[in-house]
Write a protein that holds these residues in place. Structure first.
Motif, PDB file in Angstrom:
ATOM      1  N   GLY A 141       2.121 -11.608  -5.086  1.00 21.88           N
ATOM      2  CA  GLY A 141       1.479 -10.419  -4.553  1.00 21.88           C
ATOM      3  C   GLY A 141       0.543  -9.777  -5.573  1.00 21.88           C
ATOM      4  O   GLY A 141       0.346 -10.278  -6.687  1.00 21.88           O
ATOM      5  N   GLU A 142      -0.029  -8.659  -5.175  1.00 18.07           N
ATOM      6  CA  GLU A 142      -1.037  -7.997  -6.010  1.00 18.07           C
ATOM      7  C   GLU A 142      -0.434  -7.450  -7.301  1.00 18.07           C
ATOM      8  O   GLU A 142      -1.117  -7.373  -8.330  1.00 18.07           O
ATOM      9  CB  GLU A 142      -1.716  -6.876  -5.216  1.00 18.07           C
ATOM     10  CG  GLU A 142      -2.389  -7.336  -3.930  1.00 18.07           C
ATOM     11  CD  GLU A 142      -3.575  -8.262  -4.164  1.00 18.07           C
ATOM     12  OE1 GLU A 142      -4.076  -8.313  -5.294  1.00 18.07           O
ATOM     13  OE2 GLU A 142      -4.000  -8.945  -3.217  1.00 18.07           O
ATOM     14  N   MET A 143       0.838  -7.032  -7.270  1.00 12.72           N
ATOM     15  CA  MET A 143       1.450  -6.589  -8.523  1.00 12.72           C
ATOM     16  C   MET A 143       1.471  -7.718  -9.541  1.00 12.72           C
ATOM     17  O   MET A 143       1.298  -7.505 -10.738  1.00 12.72           O
ATOM     18  CB  MET A 143       2.861  -6.063  -8.282  1.00 12.72           C
ATOM     19  CG  MET A 143       2.901  -4.750  -7.517  1.00 12.72           C
ATOM     20  SD  MET A 143       4.583  -4.144  -7.209  1.00 12.72           S
ATOM     21  CE  MET A 143       5.033  -3.573  -8.857  1.00 12.72           C
ATOM     22  N   THR A 144       1.707  -8.933  -9.055  1.00 19.02           N
ATOM     23  CA  THR A 144       1.732 -10.077  -9.969  1.00 19.02           C
ATOM     24  C   THR A 144       0.365 -10.321 -10.582  1.00 19.02           C
ATOM     25  O   THR A 144       0.234 -10.416 -11.817  1.00 19.02           O
ATOM     26  CB  THR A 144       2.202 -11.344  -9.219  1.00 19.02           C
ATOM     27  OG1 THR A 144       3.586 -11.186  -8.894  1.00 19.02           O
ATOM     28  CG2 THR A 144       2.015 -12.591 -10.072  1.00 19.02           C
ATOM     29  N   VAL A 145      -0.668 -10.424  -9.765  1.00 21.38           N
ATOM     30  CA  VAL A 145      -1.976 -10.745 -10.361  1.00 21.38           C
ATOM     31  C   VAL A 145      -2.476  -9.587 -11.217  1.00 21.38           C
ATOM     32  O   VAL A 145      -3.026  -9.796 -12.301  1.00 21.38           O
ATOM     33  CB  VAL A 145      -3.001 -11.184  -9.297  1.00 21.38           C
ATOM     34  CG1 VAL A 145      -2.695 -12.611  -8.864  1.00 21.38           C
ATOM     35  CG2 VAL A 145      -3.050 -10.260  -8.094  1.00 21.38           C
ATOM     36  N   MET A 146      -2.245  -8.367 -10.785  1.00 20.23           N
ATOM     37  CA  MET A 146      -2.654  -7.230 -11.616  1.00 20.23           C
ATOM     38  C   MET A 146      -1.996  -7.309 -12.996  1.00 20.23           C
ATOM     39  O   MET A 146      -2.657  -7.283 -14.031  1.00 20.23           O
ATOM     40  CB  MET A 146      -2.221  -5.919 -10.940  1.00 20.23           C
ATOM     41  CG  MET A 146      -2.380  -4.719 -11.848  1.00 20.23           C
ATOM     42  SD  MET A 146      -1.143  -3.428 -11.485  1.00 20.23           S
ATOM     43  CE  MET A 146      -1.199  -2.537 -13.044  1.00 20.23           C
ATOM     44  N   GLU A 166      -9.433  -4.605 -11.022  1.00 19.35           N
ATOM     45  CA  GLU A 166      -9.680  -4.700  -9.577  1.00 19.35           C
ATOM     46  C   GLU A 166      -8.367  -4.793  -8.801  1.00 19.35           C
ATOM     47  O   GLU A 166      -8.215  -4.175  -7.746  1.00 19.35           O
ATOM     48  CB  GLU A 166     -10.549  -5.931  -9.262  1.00 19.35           C
ATOM     49  CG  GLU A 166     -10.802  -6.083  -7.753  1.00 19.35           C
ATOM     50  CD  GLU A 166     -11.603  -7.327  -7.368  1.00 19.35           C
ATOM     51  OE1 GLU A 166     -12.037  -8.078  -8.275  1.00 19.35           O
ATOM     52  OE2 GLU A 166     -11.782  -7.552  -6.156  1.00 19.35           O
ATOM     53  N   GLU A 167      -7.422  -5.566  -9.327  1.00 16.13           N
ATOM     54  CA  GLU A 167      -6.187  -5.810  -8.575  1.00 16.13           C
ATOM     55  C   GLU A 167      -5.344  -4.552  -8.399  1.00 16.13           C
ATOM     56  O   GLU A 167      -4.583  -4.446  -7.421  1.00 16.13           O
ATOM     57  CB  GLU A 167      -5.358  -6.912  -9.251  1.00 16.13           C
ATOM     58  CG  GLU A 167      -6.083  -8.226  -9.484  1.00 16.13           C
ATOM     59  CD  GLU A 167      -6.350  -9.039  -8.213  1.00 16.13           C
ATOM     60  OE1 GLU A 167      -6.110  -8.533  -7.117  1.00 16.13           O
ATOM     61  OE2 GLU A 167      -6.823 -10.186  -8.346  1.00 16.13           O
ATOM     62  N   ILE A 168      -5.448  -3.602  -9.329  1.00 14.45           N
ATOM     63  CA  ILE A 168      -4.703  -2.347  -9.107  1.00 14.45           C
ATOM     64  C   ILE A 168      -5.150  -1.747  -7.776  1.00 14.45           C
ATOM     65  O   ILE A 168      -4.336  -1.258  -6.984  1.00 14.45           O
ATOM     66  CB  ILE A 168      -4.939  -1.309 -10.226  1.00 14.45           C
ATOM     67  CG1 ILE A 168      -4.891  -1.950 -11.621  1.00 14.45           C
ATOM     68  CG2 ILE A 168      -3.886  -0.192 -10.145  1.00 14.45           C
ATOM     69  CD1 ILE A 168      -5.242  -0.971 -12.759  1.00 14.45           C
ATOM     70  N   GLY A 169      -6.449  -1.808  -7.528  1.00 10.89           N
ATOM     71  CA  GLY A 169      -6.983  -1.283  -6.277  1.00 10.89           C
ATOM     72  C   GLY A 169      -6.531  -2.061  -5.051  1.00 10.89           C
ATOM     73  O   GLY A 169      -6.517  -1.507  -3.940  1.00 10.89           O
ATOM     74  N   HIS A 170      -6.161  -3.322  -5.240  1.00  5.65           N
ATOM     75  CA  HIS A 170      -5.646  -4.083  -4.099  1.00  5.65           C
ATOM     76  C   HIS A 170      -4.257  -3.590  -3.700  1.00  5.65           C
ATOM     77  O   HIS A 170      -3.924  -3.539  -2.515  1.00  5.65           O
ATOM     78  CB  HIS A 170      -5.631  -5.576  -4.420  1.00  5.65           C
ATOM     79  CG  HIS A 170      -7.007  -6.183  -4.478  1.00  5.65           C
ATOM     80  ND1 HIS A 170      -7.238  -7.528  -4.500  1.00  5.65           N
ATOM     81  CD2 HIS A 170      -8.237  -5.611  -4.524  1.00  5.65           C
ATOM     82  CE1 HIS A 170      -8.535  -7.771  -4.563  1.00  5.65           C
ATOM     83  NE2 HIS A 170      -9.157  -6.623  -4.582  1.00  5.65           N
ATOM     84  N   ILE A 171      -3.433  -3.267  -4.681  1.00  2.00           N
ATOM     85  CA  ILE A 171      -2.129  -2.675  -4.338  1.00  2.00           C
ATOM     86  C   ILE A 171      -2.365  -1.395  -3.540  1.00  2.00           C
ATOM     87  O   ILE A 171      -1.693  -1.125  -2.540  1.00  2.00           O
ATOM     88  CB  ILE A 171      -1.311  -2.342  -5.607  1.00  2.00           C
ATOM     89  CG1 ILE A 171      -1.227  -3.539  -6.555  1.00  2.00           C
ATOM     90  CG2 ILE A 171       0.089  -1.872  -5.230  1.00  2.00           C
ATOM     91  CD1 ILE A 171      -0.507  -3.228  -7.871  1.00  2.00           C
ATOM     92  N   ARG A 220     -11.952 -12.066  -1.337  1.00  2.00           N
ATOM     93  CA  ARG A 220     -11.783 -11.889  -2.792  1.00  2.00           C
ATOM     94  C   ARG A 220     -10.939 -13.016  -3.373  1.00  2.00           C
ATOM     95  O   ARG A 220     -11.169 -13.448  -4.512  1.00  2.00           O
ATOM     96  CB  ARG A 220     -11.147 -10.530  -3.114  1.00  2.00           C
ATOM     97  CG  ARG A 220     -11.986  -9.310  -2.715  1.00  2.00           C
ATOM     98  CD  ARG A 220     -13.396  -9.349  -3.270  1.00  2.00           C
ATOM     99  NE  ARG A 220     -13.420  -9.222  -4.719  1.00  2.00           N
ATOM    100  CZ  ARG A 220     -14.401  -9.698  -5.498  1.00  2.00           C
ATOM    101  NH1 ARG A 220     -15.425 -10.340  -4.974  1.00  2.00           N
ATOM    102  NH2 ARG A 220     -14.351  -9.551  -6.804  1.00  2.00           N
ATOM    103  N   ASP A 221      -9.944 -13.490  -2.620  1.00  2.02           N
ATOM    104  CA  ASP A 221      -9.145 -14.620  -3.099  1.00  2.02           C
ATOM    105  C   ASP A 221     -10.000 -15.884  -3.209  1.00  2.02           C
ATOM    106  O   ASP A 221      -9.784 -16.710  -4.092  1.00  2.02           O
ATOM    107  CB  ASP A 221      -7.957 -14.867  -2.155  1.00  2.02           C
ATOM    108  CG  ASP A 221      -6.918 -13.756  -2.221  1.00  2.02           C
ATOM    109  OD1 ASP A 221      -6.927 -12.970  -3.179  1.00  2.02           O
ATOM    110  OD2 ASP A 221      -6.086 -13.678  -1.295  1.00  2.02           O
ATOM    111  N   THR A 222     -10.932 -16.043  -2.282  1.00  4.43           N
ATOM    112  CA  THR A 222     -11.875 -17.169  -2.402  1.00  4.43           C
ATOM    113  C   THR A 222     -12.647 -17.073  -3.708  1.00  4.43           C
ATOM    114  O   THR A 222     -12.748 -18.046  -4.465  1.00  4.43           O
ATOM    115  CB  THR A 222     -12.849 -17.147  -1.204  1.00  4.43           C
ATOM    116  OG1 THR A 222     -12.107 -17.383  -0.008  1.00  4.43           O
ATOM    117  CG2 THR A 222     -13.922 -18.222  -1.366  1.00  4.43           C
TER     118      THR A 222
HETATM  119 CA   LIG Z   1      -5.947  -9.637  -5.104  1.00  5.23          CA
END
Ligand SMILES: [Ca+2]
Ligand SMILES: [Ca+2]
Ligand SMILES: [Ca+2]
Ligand SMILES: [Ca+2]
Ligand SMILES: [Ca+2]
Ligand SMILES: [Ca+2]
Lengths: 288, 288, 288, 288, 288, 288
Positions: F34-39, F65-70, F192-194
């Motif tokens: 999940g986003e917590m992991t990538v962040m 950027e990933e913080i904003g995805h969470i 974004r994942d792409t």
């Molecule tokens: Ca993401």
């Protein structure tokens, strides 16, 4: 050393079984703020207490009470799980999609199958219709849920917090059932949480009155060792200043030792970090 | 959405490497009350906040600040791990008991070997001399460390508690090093913890002043639904009455709605529990 | 070193898919007493075994068998998850409360939606309709579930226990399905659990017959080093004496070395604990 | 409901502090087979017990005793942590490799620094020199350590196993210290473990004598529903036949219902698994 | 179904015991990227595989090999733990600070005591000098360490990653010992990791050549369903543009379907979130 | 140091509430990928990076950027949980089996009750209808989900893998809803994942082009130190040779340094392990 009396501190049996609610009320046993937490937290705080005897005794008294709260909830759960539907009602429609999973077409069978599908499966498979040391999603209670730091003010604030979350959760569960027995038992536990919030607020005042601790915790640390110039600033890390409208942004600080200041456009005080030019070669990290 | 500036909020580099201290200071990153906890706790409270905008904004401001605190500590740890001894100094005494583990007989080699033996092995094997999202015994940070309940008073009490434990731990770590750089960086973080304790005390007052919440939390729950007769009693679960000497045992309750009462010899109010006579036969429990 | 044959030790496919049952039967793979536990437990006991070769070989034989049990269950779960409903049947009633969640009004659609709502969501999102190393509530298997102590009697008692819980859970799951294929596969596994309970009882007898271990474990510890006067007493920690009616309360002890004694009113033998008068000042605990 | 007496069940104080041993003895509090495990296991088994009153009462009696065992050990740990070295002895050699970590060259300073380096850092930072609900590597106790299945034979075998591992670990810790106070306290606990092993062996006999349960557990499950032809076979999953030499490979089975058989060259009874030809397209798995 | 041969895939015994290194090398058994991870990951991927037979067979082949790698490491650890110092060398200085912890003044005793202080205490107390399913800080292996998604490209990228971290860690451990036996065994395992990195790179090419999967994974998802205009942009979330210098910031994208674009000053595309005006009253959250 | 803007990176609100889907989409916040992991993974990799500035800056940009995805997902979940049914619709049939659990007979009530039964109970009890740092079965995010090794190639392969699993899971969730708002938000995140898959493939190429790292990772380790003769062999651990048909079994190896070889009948190269004849007597293991 501890003794047990067979009678419960308080108890009204649920009027009807309800395996879904049994799953939910597990939160009050093994959740982050469940009875296992407050029991263990107060007992460890008491056992580790090096402060005056009244605190130690008080902590062990309330910790001992909380063991009995687990007992009340475990008994409630055993009743709620009685007659839980562990097997499906019918053989199911002869349907390649739905399969044998759930069948029948009368609402009562569907409802029973919903319960069988949504109840905590471990209540059947693992505990044989008994309570478990876990929360409402089945995650086990663990020792990181508690704190006993040796600083009573830090810990009493934790206790106040735990009883606040605990009462909030108990009240939510009160609203989530119509069963008069469950509601009655919860109304006792909710009242005890009222006492315990009051108790920790009183204990915090008591610590202050005794001159043992104050804000900021720990108050014995010499204030001149911290960078005082940053000790009362609110840093606004976003555009917009709604956060300037609160008590934390202006006026005297709550410890009476400073004045709140609102830093509207906070700037970094430190440099860009410079890692060592070359990592340890035997660890095979990527060099500069 | 978030932005990053390359400069650190504050930072003084450690004067010397110290891999043992690097292990210890991990508590402030990934421990129960470390910066990952306050960062995630404040951000989730902000994202989930349905209350007035000033609280939401304030929560996201401070949560954003805390990301930078992890950054400061991670940078500190990278410096402390520089030149960590990953290999033993000598081939070891030719001794069947001691073996090749540690050898040499001059104190400097012994000390180096102590560091190699006692440092967090994952700092070498896993992170290549970098910080990890774990505490001082290597236990990983996890999501059960935080709370965001939707009730701001319950949560602000949690925040006050977290900053109290956090400052206590930072102060202990301050006392556990002689390094001027580390002490300087910590003295900034300790000052911020002073602010944050004040901030949550202020926010609690603010919530009360706005009439949004009071003791007992949640205060909107009708008090007549709890068993009021037990809402101010302290139950003395042991022989001896040292626990009668505190503020929690007598006088008006802190919520102003009752009077504390000390129950010297508490008796159970409930019956002995009576489980169902026969367990579900298909679960093969032991019958009566 | 290990080899694999592509055939399964035993297997009958489920007749119909059943994603709810797939969730439940995960308990037998990744639960506390699932096949991952016995597999890892027996292999580690075998690898760590310093006792006679027959035990080591036996442990590795049965551990190797258990890998194949995970394989059988993983294959069963893949079949049960086939055609699982990952999408809702209809667009839902146009209803502000129910929303788009679940819709339709014919029982078959409702049942399908129940399955989609109650199945383990990770079976769709994470594993793509495959088995996972987790239990029936999705909690992952972990290494603390097993024990390999180096003392074979202690470990064989653990093994006997694991196979008892394992067979109990398999039997419960047998009762919780009507699918003939699943029941057939389980009836093989239940028979193997019968063998394994017998096997560990036999191994315990074998250890005794070899003179390697006896009660109390570990029997090589000189009994005179324990406080023998408390080694056969049952302490009645409650009022009432129902607990006096069992075999454990009277007669010769099971190890043949003492006589059970029932202590009706147990009294503490130790003092009140006296913590150090002053805690370490640099840790800022609360002093006396 | 529970009561507390301030006196300890038994206790001799350690003669000297020893922070390294404090770390190790945590295993007996919060380890897989520590006192938190047996306490919680017996209490939950008692609360969930639907069998005869003597078992329920006995379980709650011994569970209540175990709370006091945690108390004894927590008190022991507080003493062992007294005067723990939280700060280094000197400023360290002025040495770019060793840095400020550890310094000095007299053995007493080195030894003190070893203690500071190797003790559990959370004993200083988190608990302020108190016990924690964790094991000897700092991993927290959790609810998956216990079992209460509703089947008393399965559970009593678990209890027997837990007391076997527990006594083994206590005996090992007894051998790992020279402190007469610690040894004395442990010698009481080891004696209680002797009782508890005897107690569970007696309880198992009692269950059999009452006709409530037998091998294989659960014995009420009709044996004809399991594949009896595989219920007494030992499968030799390796070349070599050392495993044929044990009691489990020949002779009557321990349940008296069969004859052990040694299968020297076991062959799979099932087919190669055939997964569904095409996975669910909306889950984007790899097709055949 | 699986078979075991008593011989190890490869093995050279350590020349000397080394309990500290035994603690460290546990990372390769039970760490996030240890042999338990790759074994379980490959087996579950194989069991869940619905793709062509060559992938399934290959996955089960390599998963079966990895069981033997755990075996090699467990054997290594048993040797390294041989003669571990479980007891202190002397009675300690008669010193109120140092106490009985560690004593003596000759370097050999100090070194032995360092080992006793810094080794994993569970290697003595819990496993009796055997390997454990845990990592180098004693944290247990758990099922969340692995992935088997049903999409082979996603999983092969995971496998490539796991073998990269695994080889990196094995190489680091190779550098952290001088023992020729350990180095020899590791040099075999490192070579196998070389193969396995090559194997997963080859398998990724094979999947592409078969037309089964490509970038972006999952490639069967219709690209027009994603917001293509954001599918090749790098967002620069900080001041400064060092990140513009990489391959990811300009030129054709790696999937050949777009062109990288560097967004120097990224702006939010969404609104400020507006939570519901009033939270559910029965959950007692804080209202607006 | 970090800043926050109140606007979301992207967002379309869900059209209707759906508490079951809220439970499922938690996987994208707190699941293993999940986003917590990538962040956290990208930030820790950036903070620990000792390589060239472009990598460090790029890592911190994407981590920010990933913080904003969470944030986007947490906002989505708050909307999905709006008006969640926390209480049952009716008092239930007066039926001893079904009890008060669920009642009524009109489909709308049944559907509402299904939602109340199957939603994540903590979304009501713990978070008050807000997002949590946990996955779709309620298991909390933890620090072992991420890696930051200091070797950028090893880590970029991890990142590529994480974005592959992440996009796969997002796509599956896209298929599991009909809500246009949710689909729209997901279609941004999938794009974004792409980008991020392309980004890591580009970064891997960049590292190679810079000559910093290659296969096998870590490439700076001298190849002659590994047992080269086993570095390109595929071992066929089963009967049957489907696994010979892949690219990994023949032809030049992917690193260009060897030739794949298929070992059809692999034989162990090591001896049978011989444990020490006698275990340490003070640990009371079973002797030979
Ligand atoms: Ca993401
Ligand atoms: Ca309570
Ligand atoms: Ca902070
Ligand atoms: Ca089995
Ligand atoms: Ca005990
Ligand atoms: Ca391997």
């Amino acid at each position: 050393m501890f003794y047990h009396t067979k009678k419960l501190q308080y108890f009204k049996p649920p009027e009807k079984p309800d395996p879904i609610y049994a799953k939910k009320i597990q939160e009050l046993i093994g959740g982050t703020f469940g009875e296992m937490t407050v029991m263990m937290q107060y007992l460890f705080q008491g056992w580790n207490c090096r402060g005056p005897a009244k605190y130690r005794d008080m902590l062990l008294d309330i910790g001992t009470e909380e063991i009995g709260h687990i007992e009340m909830l475990a008994t409630t759960i055993a009743h709620l799980l009685d007659k839980a539907p562990i097997k499906l009602q019918e053989d199911g429609a002869k349907d390649p999609v739905v399969g044998a999973v759930m069948g029948g077409s009368n609402p009562r069978d569907i409802i029973t199958d919903v319960m069988a599908a949504a109840m905590n499966p471990q209540h059947a498979i693992v505990s044989g219709l008994g309570a478990m040391p876990a929360d409402s999603v089945g995650f086990p209670w663990n020792g990181r849920f508690i704190v006993a730091s040796g600083n009573l003010m830090a810990d009493f604030r934790s206790n106040l917090h735990a009883e606040s979350q605990g009462r909030l959760q108990a009240v939510r569960l009160y609203e989530m059932t119509n069963d008069p027995g469950v509601k009655d038992t919860l109304s006792f536990m909710i009242a005890r949480d009222t006492m315990h919030q009051n108790q920790w607020l009183a204990a915090i005042e008591d610590l202050k009155a005794e001159g043992l601790e104050d804000t900021p915790v720990p108050s014995a640390f010499p204030l001149e060792l911290e960078k005082r110039e940053f000790a009362y600033q609110f840093w606004n890390h976003s555009e917009g200043t709604e956060s300037a409208e609160g008590r934390w942004a202006k006026g005297p600080s709550m410890d009476g030792k400073g004045e709140f200041e609102y830093v509207k456009h906070p700037q970094p005080l430190g440099p860009e970090p410079t890692p060592p030019a070359q990592p340890e070669p035997r660890l095979y990290g990527t060099p500069q």
